[in-house]
Design a protein around this motif. Structure first.
Motif, PDB file in Angstrom:
ATOM      1  N   THR A   1       0.795  -1.225   0.000  1.00 28.21           N
ATOM      2  CA  THR A   1       0.000   0.000   0.000  1.00 28.21           C
ATOM      3  C   THR A   1       0.827   1.274   0.000  1.00 28.21           C
ATOM      4  O   THR A   1       0.309   2.332  -0.319  1.00 28.21           O
ATOM      5  CB  THR A   1      -0.905   0.031   1.250  1.00 28.21           C
ATOM      6  OG1 THR A   1      -0.061   0.052   2.416  1.00 28.21           O
ATOM      7  CG2 THR A   1      -1.821  -1.160   1.301  1.00 28.21           C
TER       8      THR A   1
ATOM      9  N   ASN B   1      -4.319  -0.572  12.371  1.00 25.12           N
ATOM     10  CA  ASN B   1      -5.254  -0.581  11.250  1.00 25.12           C
ATOM     11  C   ASN B   1      -5.330  -1.923  10.558  1.00 25.12           C
ATOM     12  O   ASN B   1      -6.405  -2.344  10.107  1.00 25.12           O
ATOM     13  CB  ASN B   1      -4.890   0.521  10.242  1.00 25.12           C
ATOM     14  CG  ASN B   1      -3.481   0.388   9.701  1.00 25.12           C
ATOM     15  OD1 ASN B   1      -2.540   0.106  10.449  1.00 25.12           O
ATOM     16  ND2 ASN B   1      -3.302   0.601   8.412  1.00 25.12           N
TER      17      ASN B   1
ATOM     18  N   PHE C   1      -3.556   6.944   9.280  1.00 30.47           N
ATOM     19  CA  PHE C   1      -4.738   7.509   8.627  1.00 30.47           C
ATOM     20  C   PHE C   1      -5.791   6.411   8.352  1.00 30.47           C
ATOM     21  O   PHE C   1      -5.648   5.282   8.754  1.00 30.47           O
ATOM     22  CB  PHE C   1      -4.373   8.251   7.333  1.00 30.47           C
ATOM     23  CG  PHE C   1      -3.339   9.321   7.498  1.00 30.47           C
ATOM     24  CD1 PHE C   1      -3.533  10.361   8.386  1.00 30.47           C
ATOM     25  CD2 PHE C   1      -2.147   9.274   6.783  1.00 30.47           C
ATOM     26  CE1 PHE C   1      -2.584  11.370   8.542  1.00 30.47           C
ATOM     27  CE2 PHE C   1      -1.185  10.272   6.934  1.00 30.47           C
ATOM     28  CZ  PHE C   1      -1.403  11.314   7.808  1.00 30.47           C
ATOM     29  N   TYR C   2      -6.883   6.823   7.731  1.00 34.38           N
ATOM     30  CA  TYR C   2      -7.911   5.952   7.137  1.00 34.38           C
ATOM     31  C   TYR C   2      -8.734   5.150   8.141  1.00 34.38           C
ATOM     32  O   TYR C   2      -9.950   5.315   8.219  1.00 34.38           O
ATOM     33  CB  TYR C   2      -7.303   5.014   6.082  1.00 34.38           C
ATOM     34  CG  TYR C   2      -6.421   5.719   5.091  1.00 34.38           C
ATOM     35  CD1 TYR C   2      -6.908   6.802   4.332  1.00 34.38           C
ATOM     36  CD2 TYR C   2      -5.087   5.361   4.926  1.00 34.38           C
ATOM     37  CE1 TYR C   2      -6.099   7.480   3.431  1.00 34.38           C
ATOM     38  CE2 TYR C   2      -4.277   6.039   4.030  1.00 34.38           C
ATOM     39  CZ  TYR C   2      -4.783   7.096   3.283  1.00 34.38           C
ATOM     40  OH  TYR C   2      -3.980   7.764   2.409  1.00 34.38           O
TER      41      TYR C   2
END
Length: 342
Positions: free
Chosen positions: A113, A198, A225-226
């Motif tokens: 990613t 995450n 993030f996310y």
């Protein structure tokens, strides 16, 4: 308390990655594990090499195609791009539709990613034995040990089911938790690394047998993030089984301990029979990736409170980078946990 580590985990040797558009020295260095290993030896811990449990426990958590992509990916990249190129993705599929390509450059973007997991010659062995270390630790706990510690490197909690992320290839903590479900009906995984777990959230979001809790700054403004928002509480069988506890950047040690108490209370309410801890020392005030302010005595207090759950516990190493207090923080937590569970 038993400790597991394999020297092959030192083979992953990334030189740099890209952060905020600039190339910079990679934070996740073999020296991290060497510092922790040497501290453990100095404090009288016996370090044992893990057995080889094979790929099946890894594929029980990760997409088997992702796992099968990794062993020869670096060699294929070098054959295509040359030995001086950095094995990171430069193409990405965007929204996850489409099919995995056959070209190595396209595959890097499909399975990876970001730029933080560059492949090096020793990356596969390091990631594989990091996972085996976690599996051995879980197996030891399942066999009756009160606690065991996996010195996992590279770390794992950002790795998602089908992709690497944030220095991580295999999600060692989730692999350990999955392994423990063969013995215990209810397992809890608490993540006290400063960054959102995450990858663990992604993997466990629809599971009802593994409760997941992560303490971290708001992912709206802090990496990774996310994922990791307060309203992400699980779906399907996992509804209500995910808990994200958000810290302010710059939070004090007392703030962190107060949120840890909330996570511990939720684990008790879940009725966990065994515990996995994603153990990050990057909550330290002087960590290179620092966002909150925990000190050695704070890590010791975290250990005492987690040990007081009185659960069979697998400690899985995550972050904690080359700041001046890394060894002291690890010593404070691990010696305190050893004493509390003796």
């Amino acid at each position: 308390m038993k400790v597991f580590f394999d020297e092959r985990q030192l083979g992953h040797a990334p030189t740099h990655y890209f952060r905020r558009g600039a190339a910079m020295p990679h934070q996740e260095q073999p020296q991290r594990a060497e510092i922790l290993r040497d501290m453990l030896i100095g404090e009288g811990f016996k370090i044992t090499k893990p057995q080889d449990h094979g790929l099946a426990p890894i594929k029980a958590v990760h997409n088997p195609d992702y796992v099968d992509f990794l062993p020869d990916a670096h060699a294929r990249f070098v054959e295509s791009a040359g030995p001086d190129a950095l094995a990171i993705p430069t193409m990405h599929p965007g929204v996850r539709r489409g099919k995995e390509p056959k070209d190595i450059h396209g595959q890097l973007g499909w399975w990876m990613t970001d730029t933080s997991t560059p492949l090096t010659e020793g990356s596969w062995d390091a990631a594989y034995w990091s996972a085996q270390t976690a599996i051995e630790t879980a197996q030891t706990v399942a066999a009756g040990a009160r606690a065991a510690y996996a010195l996992c490197r590279p770390p794992g909690h950002h790795a998602m089911r089908d992709c690497s992320n944030g220095f991580c290839f295999f999600n060692n903590a989730c692999i350990a938790a999955e392994h423990l479900t063969q013995t215990y009906k209810k397992v809890a995984l608490i993540d006290i690394d400063v960054h959102t777990g995450n990858g663990s959230l992604d993997i466990l979001y629809e599971r009802g047998d593994i409760f997941f809790c992560s303490l971290h700054p708001d992912p709206a403004t802090y990496p990774t993030f996310y994922l990791g928002h307060a309203d992400e509480t699980g779906e399907g069988d996992g509804a209500g089984k995910s808990l994200n506890l958000l810290l302010e950047q710059g939070a004090s040690q007392d703030d962190v301990l107060a949120l840890l108490d909330k996570g511990i209370a939720a684990i008790r309410d879940f009725g966990a029979e065994a515990l996995v801890v994603s153990l990050g020392f990057d909550m330290a005030a002087d960590d290179p990736l620092a966002a909150v302010n925990v000190y050695p005595d704070g890590f010791a207090e975290m250990a005492r409170r987690l040990a007081a759950l009185n659960l069979p516990t697998a400690l899985i190493q995550e972050g904690g980078y080359l700041g001046p207090s890394l060894a002291d923080n690890a010593k404070s937590f691990l010696t305190t946990f050893r004493e509390a569970t003796a």
